[in-house]
Design an enzyme around this catalytic site. Structure first.
Site, PDB file in Angstrom:
ATOM      1  N   ASP A  42      -4.189  -5.537  -1.311  1.00  0.00           N
ATOM      2  CA  ASP A  42      -3.107  -4.926  -2.088  1.00  0.00           C
ATOM      3  C   ASP A  42      -1.912  -5.873  -2.162  1.00  0.00           C
ATOM      4  OD1 ASP A  42      -4.562  -2.514  -2.336  1.00  0.00           O
ATOM      5  OD2 ASP A  42      -3.584  -1.624  -0.586  1.00  0.00           O
ATOM      6  N   HIS A  97      -2.112   3.447  -6.498  1.00  0.00           N
ATOM      7  CA  HIS A  97      -3.511   3.782  -6.244  1.00  0.00           C
ATOM      8  C   HIS A  97      -3.656   4.691  -5.030  1.00  0.00           C
ATOM      9  CE1 HIS A  97      -3.526  -0.025  -3.831  1.00  0.00           C
ATOM     10  NE2 HIS A  97      -4.351   0.663  -3.069  1.00  0.00           N
ATOM     11  N   HIS A 156      -5.754   5.830  -1.513  1.00  0.00           N
ATOM     12  CA  HIS A 156      -6.610   5.526  -0.367  1.00  0.00           C
ATOM     13  C   HIS A 156      -7.183   6.860   0.121  1.00  0.00           C
ATOM     14  CE1 HIS A 156      -4.409   1.547   0.924  1.00  0.00           C
ATOM     15  NE2 HIS A 156      -5.047   1.432  -0.234  1.00  0.00           N
ATOM     16  N   GLU A 170     -11.575   5.440  -4.539  1.00  0.00           N
ATOM     17  CA  GLU A 170     -10.235   4.937  -4.838  1.00  0.00           C
ATOM     18  C   GLU A 170     -10.033   5.006  -6.347  1.00  0.00           C
ATOM     19  OE1 GLU A 170      -8.567   1.464  -3.175  1.00  0.00           O
ATOM     20  OE2 GLU A 170      -9.281   1.903  -1.150  1.00  0.00           O
TER      21      GLU A 170
END
Length: 169
Positions: free
Chosen positions: A114, A101, A103, A39
């Site tokens: 999150d 971000h 995944h 990540e």
């Protein structure tokens, strides 16, 4: 292959929206490819349109060097971000809009962690962002990927925004 000039997301009530140009999407994809199966993420910098309906993402940051990451989680660091934000404000009156971000090889759904982190940002006086945006890129950044967009209005229920881009990705 990305054919759209930009990505555009909006809430069902059309109160909140996000636009992001293809150049920054390509940059995000490169950062994710370089991270391989880890990540990774950063911040969103930009402005709002004249009606304050759309957040206009003008740039994204790489992960600061003090970030921590693994296959299943990412903790964004802070090193260098304040200087970047100061410069963005002084040069173009751009400011912090939220977070993004990756995944890796998974979906782009916001996790409970999150959601909690974004709620914390919306309540934080230091971030000074009562409606932070979260963009999550999920999947394989070389082949099949998707981006989901969320907004977290202070003291309200968070919203997933729907993709209304005019051209397919």
């Amino acid at each position: 292959m990305l054919k759209a000039r930009s990505l555009e997301f909006i809430s069902d009530d059309q109160k909140f929206g996000v636009k992001m140009k293809r150049k920054e999407i390509f940059r995000m994809l490169k950062i994710c490819r370089d991270a391989r199966d880890q990540e990774v993420g950063g911040i969103l910098i930009g402005t709002y349109d004249l009606e304050n309906r759309y957040a206009l993402v003008k740039s994204i940051s790489d992960a600061p060097c003090d970030s921590l990451q693994s296959r299943n989680w990412f903790q964004r660091g802070v090193q260098g971000l304040q200087d970047m934000l100061n410069y963005s404000w002084q040069e173009d009156r751009q400011f912090y809009l939220g977070e993004w971000h990756f995944h890796p090889y998974s979906n782009s759904q916001a996790s409970p962690l999150d959601v909690q982190q974004m709620r914390d940002i919306s309540l934080s006086k230091t971030s000074n962002c009562p409606e932070p945006i979260l963009l999550i890129l999920g999947g394989n950044p070389r082949k099949s990927w998707e981006i989901s967009a969320y907004v977290f209005p202070r003291n309200q229920m968070w919203l997933r925004l729907r993709n209304v881009s005019r051209t397919c990705l």
